[in-house]
Structures are given as structure tokens and as C-alpha cells.
Design an enzyme around this catalytic site. Structure first.
Site, PDB file in Angstrom:
ATOM      1  N   ASP A 165       0.306  -1.808  -1.399  1.00  0.00           N
ATOM      2  CA  ASP A 165       1.231  -1.809  -2.528  1.00  0.00           C
ATOM      3  C   ASP A 165       2.380  -0.811  -2.347  1.00  0.00           C
ATOM      4  O   ASP A 165       2.666  -0.021  -3.233  1.00  0.00           O
ATOM      5  CB  ASP A 165       0.415  -1.456  -3.784  1.00  0.00           C
ATOM      6  CG  ASP A 165       1.197  -1.619  -5.075  1.00  0.00           C
ATOM      7  OD1 ASP A 165       2.036  -2.542  -5.147  1.00  0.00           O
ATOM      8  OD2 ASP A 165       0.963  -0.826  -6.012  1.00  0.00           O
ATOM      9  N   GLU A 402      -9.284   2.359  -0.062  1.00  0.00           N
ATOM     10  CA  GLU A 402      -9.727   1.053  -0.543  1.00  0.00           C
ATOM     11  C   GLU A 402     -10.100   0.071   0.557  1.00  0.00           C
ATOM     12  O   GLU A 402      -9.561  -1.044   0.619  1.00  0.00           O
ATOM     13  CB  GLU A 402      -8.668   0.454  -1.471  1.00  0.00           C
ATOM     14  CG  GLU A 402      -8.491   1.266  -2.728  1.00  0.00           C
ATOM     15  CD  GLU A 402      -7.696   0.544  -3.811  1.00  0.00           C
ATOM     16  OE1 GLU A 402      -7.086  -0.486  -3.527  1.00  0.00           O
ATOM     17  OE2 GLU A 402      -7.730   1.025  -4.963  1.00  0.00           O
ATOM     18  N   TYR A 455      -8.749   1.575 -12.476  1.00  0.00           N
ATOM     19  CA  TYR A 455      -7.664   1.248 -13.411  1.00  0.00           C
ATOM     20  C   TYR A 455      -8.188   0.554 -14.651  1.00  0.00           C
ATOM     21  O   TYR A 455      -7.665  -0.481 -15.054  1.00  0.00           O
ATOM     22  CB  TYR A 455      -6.616   0.411 -12.687  1.00  0.00           C
ATOM     23  CG  TYR A 455      -5.847   1.241 -11.669  1.00  0.00           C
ATOM     24  CD1 TYR A 455      -4.788   2.037 -12.076  1.00  0.00           C
ATOM     25  CD2 TYR A 455      -6.234   1.280 -10.346  1.00  0.00           C
ATOM     26  CE1 TYR A 455      -4.107   2.823 -11.172  1.00  0.00           C
ATOM     27  CE2 TYR A 455      -5.555   2.065  -9.426  1.00  0.00           C
ATOM     28  CZ  TYR A 455      -4.496   2.840  -9.843  1.00  0.00           C
ATOM     29  OH  TYR A 455      -3.820   3.627  -8.958  1.00  0.00           O
ATOM     30  N   GLU A 491      -7.561   7.831  -8.107  1.00  0.00           N
ATOM     31  CA  GLU A 491      -6.411   7.169  -8.729  1.00  0.00           C
ATOM     32  C   GLU A 491      -6.823   6.660 -10.100  1.00  0.00           C
ATOM     33  O   GLU A 491      -7.894   6.062 -10.253  1.00  0.00           O
ATOM     34  CB  GLU A 491      -5.936   5.950  -7.914  1.00  0.00           C
ATOM     35  CG  GLU A 491      -5.302   6.264  -6.586  1.00  0.00           C
ATOM     36  CD  GLU A 491      -4.837   5.001  -5.843  1.00  0.00           C
ATOM     37  OE1 GLU A 491      -4.637   3.955  -6.489  1.00  0.00           O
ATOM     38  OE2 GLU A 491      -4.696   5.090  -4.616  1.00  0.00           O
TER      39      GLU A 491
HETATM   40  C1  BDP Z   1      -4.643   1.011  -5.911  1.00  0.00           C
HETATM   41  C2  BDP Z   1      -4.003   1.337  -4.562  1.00  0.00           C
HETATM   42  C3  BDP Z   1      -2.557   1.813  -4.706  1.00  0.00           C
HETATM   43  C4  BDP Z   1      -1.801   0.916  -5.664  1.00  0.00           C
HETATM   44  C5  BDP Z   1      -2.493   0.972  -7.036  1.00  0.00           C
HETATM   45  C6  BDP Z   1      -1.781   0.125  -8.101  1.00  0.00           C
HETATM   46  O1  BDP Z   1      -4.749   2.319  -3.895  1.00  0.00           O
HETATM   47  O2  BDP Z   1      -1.954   1.822  -3.439  1.00  0.00           O
HETATM   48  O3  BDP Z   1      -0.454   1.245  -5.772  1.00  0.00           O
HETATM   49  O4  BDP Z   1      -3.784   0.445  -6.863  1.00  0.00           O
HETATM   50  O5  BDP Z   1      -2.140  -1.043  -8.247  1.00  0.00           O
HETATM   51  O6  BDP Z   1      -5.602   0.030  -5.774  1.00  0.00           O
HETATM   52  O7  BDP Z   1      -0.880   0.624  -8.749  1.00  0.00           O
END
Ligand code: BDP
Length: 585
Positions: A165, A402, A455, A491
């Protein structure tokens, strides 16, 4: 390979600036003697810099870019060893001087250098040609193409076609330097530090170039010196520091290690000085310890990314980024998803930031777990650790982001990567950053801790911040059960379009991003085995074009040009007030 420095024995000529440039679109550059002269329609381009945003027609060029410039080697360099050092390119590179092949380097982001003593005549002008190959190949590490069934990373539906991404910028991204030393010179220094009670211990492994007899090496730190005879091209020394001041994020105290190479009559042939820090990092039970104290990592996953500059090393942007991270009270960041410019780590040493240094292995899936890829991957790990191991700021190695690891081959791949990292550096814990559920993470058992990207509230439990909290904890707990060691939330976050406001908070508003980050941060702080939480991302960044990215990834707490969104002030409050215990800067 040491970062070039100027001193009484070493001199640098910086070749950064404007180069001639031509994209090798037809693939016949060598046949047409571009190594001697680029075609007439070559244009000017800046180094360091990515080519994609300097010239509009190169925006979607992902191939071999040819750079050329003339330079003078100083007349005073007669009899010296002359080296060319390129701090990092976007892919594989090949180098020629006056049309003669000098060498090449495989892989992005890491520095490489060549001995040009045979190619360059001091006091004469020469032509340097560098070809950087950023072709998006299925076989590169990380793979540049995505559209295959087994790539489930979720980033494979865009243009250009990459399974990650962020935008695959092409170019020479770090400085191009020419430097001279004596023929007998210091080639590399690797330092390991530790302490016993109040005494610091500095172990130095020095590699030399040259073969003269009767040489000796003097190492000196904090008024302690040892002089050792040179018996092979490796010299090992140990020094102690009384009443040692330990390096930490709160007190980034640096000592100067000075290594001198002396001729039989005691004349100084070469000298290199290195800032070092004495500190210990370890994983104990569910804790990450810095100098024996538990530490909680608060900060960001970042990118090297800025408008027009792309992935170029840009000191002004680095200064601003550290200024903003300090303002918020962050104590750490991860070099997601590749090694950053070494200058960035030297700044972290001085400013007191804790850095997780990451390999470029992002979005690996079953297709790369072959013998060939493993050999390549382990080589890159060695290069990375060799480059970064002297930085006290680097506290952890993250060997991948990942990956999907379900097969025996995948497990072996991750075990051998772990073994390679440990063989290169026994002083830092190793991790990788996982996603989804533990079943896809068969490598975890070989690592000291695991990062997890989550997320909830965004890709899952979309729009439901309160509902996301239970799922987040459940998922982190499952990983904790699996690794029986610390977990880092590597993250978390949400996209926010700067200037979009909404009450009640809804997706893409600054309020939604801010509330998600606050609620999840406070939740994970209740889990004693979570050793850090890094917000994704420090700043908005450019990605491939896809229907779920509006002008790039907007999970930045700052905009791409580093203006704060609401979440920035929330984090400032959280990290400076609510959570300003011993972990703060
Ligand atoms: C995670 C990835 C990261 C992406 C992020 C996203 O590690 O590189 O930018 O998601 O979706 O899975 O913002």
C-alpha cells in the site's frame, strides 16, 4: 560499510545534484552505448530524488532509469583508495565509469559501494553512469506484481500493480558520494555495547582494507584507549567506560569511539569516529526492557514519502518529522516498510528516538518461500544489520510486514530469517509484524515478540468505534496466547480527510480518526503484555491508484505536507499528559 565522513584522513566529493536522465523504455540502452553517452533527448533530473513526480511523463514509469554525470577526481587523491558510495536506490543498480562496468547491487534501499581506484585518475574528469531498475517483477523482494490468486494482501487491485500500500517510486533515493582514504584504511566497524553495574563495555570489531605489515589500530572512548597489532584484516578490541552514562530515549547520551589505523612508525593512516550509545534491550517475560526498565513504545509507522521528492532523503523533511514527533511526545517509530536513510537513524541516536528497523519484506505470501528467495532474503538481512547495528536508537529488528505463513516452507523461511538475524546481532530482539489470525503466522514461535496490525473500526467493525474495542482485545489476546511473549500493536488507525468534520463522528472525518485512535490506545494500555502502540500513519502518503484510496492513504495524523489533523492534538494530550510516565521523552 561505514557512512562516509570527512576528517584529517578522509575526503568526500558529493555528486548529488542534477544528473542527465533517460528511461530505458526500449530496453536497448547497453546496445546503444548509453554507458558512454545518454541519448540526445536525455533530460535533467535531481539526485537524491524519485523520478515519478519530477517529470509528469515519468509518473507511471517503473523500469530502468539511466543517470549520467561527469565529475572530477581531486588531483590530491593520487595514491589514495577512491570509493563510490550510493546510499540507496529504488531497485537493482548497475554502475559504469567512462563506459567500463564497475559493479552492481541487488535490492532497494540499502547502500553499496565500489573501489574505483583502478577506474579513476586523480586530477582528471570522468563520466559516471548509474542504471536503476525499478521494474515491478513478480520475482523481486518484495514482489512488485500482485495479481495472482495467492496474493491476498488486499493491495493488488490498483495501478501500478503492487501487493503493498505505497507507491513504488523509482530513482536514486540517497546521496551519491565519492570519497578517498589511504590505501590501508578502515573498512568497517561493528560495535556491541553493554554494561555491568556502573561500567560500560564496548566491544569493537574492525575490518581493514590493505595489506601493509606492521600496522596497528588504536581504539579510544572516554579517555580509555587500547592499541592492537594488525594480524589479519580483522581487529577485535574491548574498552570499558567507568561511571557509564546509559543511552535511552530520555537521555540519549552518546560517546565518541575513535579508531585510528597507524603505520609501523606511528603515523596516522586513517581515522574514523563513531557516535555510540551504551544500552541494553531485552525481552523478559511479557516485557520489553530498556536498561532493565519496562518500556512502552508510543509513536508511529512512517513512510519515506513527500510531494515531488518521493522517497528521496530530504534533511528538511526529516527535521520537521522529528520536530512533530517530539511535539506529540512520541518516543519511537518503525521504518515501515523498508530501511530508511541512515542519516535518519543518526538523528534518532542524537534526539533519543527508539527505532524499529524493518526489512523491505512487505506482503510476503507462499509463493516466495523458495530456496532462492530465502538466500536473497537472508542476504538483505545481513546487509541491513551490518548497516544499522551501530545505532543505539535501533532497538528491534522487524524482519517482515504482514506475511502469510501457513506452509512448512513458510515456517522454514521465517525460521532461517530469524537465525540469520540472530547470527548477525545477538544484542537486539527480533520481531515481525503480523495480521489476520494466528493460524496465518506459523513463523511467530521463532521470534522474541510479535507486532500485530489491526484496523478494527475501519476495515472490520466499520464505523463502530466502541464495538471495535472488544474485537481488538480478543484478537490481540489470541496472538498473545500463540507467542507467549509480548505483543506490539504495530498499526492501528483510520483514514481522515483533512478538513472533513462530523459530529457525531463518521468515517473519514477528523473526529472519527481521532476518537478511534484515542479509544483504542487507551484500551490497549490496559493490557500488560502489550509493549507498544504505533499509530498508522505519521503522515498521509501516496499509494497506487485504487478505488479505496482517494489521493493516497489518508491515515496520517499529519497531512502529506505535515499539517496536523485533529488526531495530532489528541495524541499530544494522550502522550504528554494522560500517559506521560517514564516512557515519555
Ligand atoms: C496495513 C499495511 C499498511 C497499509 C495499512 C492500511 O501494513 O502498509 O498502509 O494496512 O491499509 O495492512 O492503511
Amino acid at each position: 560499510m561505514l557512512f562516509p565522513q570527512t576528517n584529517q584522513c578522509r575526503e568526500i566529493v558529493n555528486l548529488d545534484g542534477l544528473f542527465q536522465f533517460a528511461p530505458n523504455v526500449e530496453g536497448d540502452a547497453e546496445l546503444n552505448d548509453w554507458t558512454q553517452a545518454l541519448p540526445k533527448d536525455a533530460v535533467e533530473i535531481a539526485v537524491p530524488g524519485s523520478w515519478n513526480e519530477q517529470l509528469r511523463e515519468l509518473h507511471e514509469f517503473h523500469g530502468e532509469g539511466w543517470y549520467q554525470r561527469d565529475f572530477w577526481a581531486p588531483a590530491g587523491w593520487k595514491g589514495q583508495r577512491i570509493r563510490l558510495r550510493i546510499g540507496g536506490t529504488a531497485g537493482n543498480a548497475k554502475v559504469w565509469v567512462d563506459g567500463k562496468a564497475v559493479g552492481g547491487h541487488t535490492g532497494p534501499h540499502l547502500p553499496f559501494e565500489f573501489d574505483l581506484s583502478e577506474f579513476v585518475e586523480p586530477g582528471a574528469s570522468h563520466r559516471l553512469t548509474i542504471a536503476v531498475d525499478n521494474t515491478l517483477r513478480y520475482q523481486s523482494l518484495p514482489p512488485g506484481q500482485a495479481r495472482r490468486e495467492e496474493d491476498r494482501a488486499g493491495f493488488g487491485l490498483g495501478y501500478p500493480d503492487v501487493p503493498y500500500d505505497f507507491f513504488p517510486y523509482g530513482g536514486i533515493h540517497r546521496s551519491v558520494l565519492l570519497y578517498a582514504t589511504a590505501m590501508d584504511s578502515i573498512e568497517n566497524i561493528a560495535v556491541e555495547t553493554d554494561y555491568q553495574e556502573t561500567t560500560g563495555v564496548v566491544k569493537v570489531k574492525l575490518r581493514l582494507n590493505g595489506k601493509s605489515d606492521g600496522l596497528s589500530v588504536k581504539m579510544n572512548v572516554d579517555d580509555q584507549a587500547v592499541t592492537l597489532p594488525v594480524e589479519s584484516n580483522e581487529v577485535i578490541g574491548e574498552l570499558t567506560i567507568g561511571n557509564v552514562q546509559l543511552w535511552s530515549n530520555r537521555n540519549p547520551f552518546l560517546y565518541t569511539l575513535k579508531c585510528e589505523l597507524l603505520s609501523p612508525d606511528g603515523a596516522l593512516l586513517d581515522v574514523y569516529t563513531l557516535d555510540i550509545g551504551v544500552r541494553r534491550v531485552e525481552v523478559q517475560g511479557d516485557q520489553l526492557l530498556l536498561n532493565g526498565e519496562p518500556i512502552f513504545l508510543k509513536g508511529f509507522g512512517k513512510h519515506e514519502d513527500f510531494p515531488i521528492l518521493g522517497k528521496a532523503w530530504a534533511p528538511a523533511v526529516a527535521v520537521r518529522d522529528y520536530d512533530l514527533m517530539s511535539w506529540l511526545g512520541a518516543n519511537s517509530f518503525r521504518t515501515s516498510h523498508y530501511p530508511y536513510a541512515e542519516e535518519m537513524l543518526s538523528m534518532a541516536d542524537r534526539l533519543g528516538f527508539l527505532v524499529i528497523s524493518e526489512t523491505p519484506f512487505v506482503s510476503l505470501s507462499e509463493r516466495v518461500y523458495t530456496d532462492d528467495f530465502r538466500v536473497q532474503a537472508c542476504h538483505v538481512i545481513r546487509e541491513l544489520i551490518q548497516r544499522d547495528c551501530n545505532h543505539p536508537s535501533v532497538i528491534l529488528w522487524s524482519l517482515a510486514n504482514e506475511p502469510y505463513i501457513e506452509s512448512d516452507a513458510g515456517e522454514r523461511f521465517f525460521r532461517e530469517m530469524a537465525e540469520t538475524a540472530r547470527a548477525c546481532d545477538s544484542t537486539r530482539p527480533i520481531m515481525y509484524v503480523a495480521h489476520e489470525w494466528p493460524e496465518q503466522n506459523r513463523g511467530a514461535q521463532h521470534y522474541d515478540l510479535l507486532g500485530v496490525n489491526k484496523y478494527y473500526g475501519w476495515y472490520h467493525e466499520t464505523g463502530d468505534i466502541q464495538g471495535s474495542l472488544g474485537k481488538l482485545v480478543e484478537n490481540l489476546e489470541a496472538f498473545h496466547q500463540q507467542v507467549k511473549g509480548p505483543i506490539m500493536l504495530a498499526e492501528f488507525g483510520a483514514d481522515a480527510v483533512a478538513g472533513l468534520h462530523s459530529d457525531p463522528p463518521v468515517l473519514f472525518s477528523e473526529e472519527y480518526q481521532s476518537d478511534t485512535i484515542e479509544a483504542q490506545y487507551l484500551k490497549v494500555r490496559e493490557l500488560p503484555w502489550v509493549i507498544g502502540a504505533h499509530v498508522w500513519n505519521f503522515a498521509d502518503f501516496k499509494t497506487a491508484q485504487t478505488i479505496n484510496r482517494v489521493g493516497g492513504n489518508k491515515k496520517g495524523v499529519f497531512t502529506r505536507d505535515r499539517q496536523p489533523k485533529l488526531a495530532a492534538r489528541t495524541l499530544k494530550r494522550l502522550w504528554n499528559d494522560t500517559d506521560s510516565d517514564s516512557f515519555s521523552r
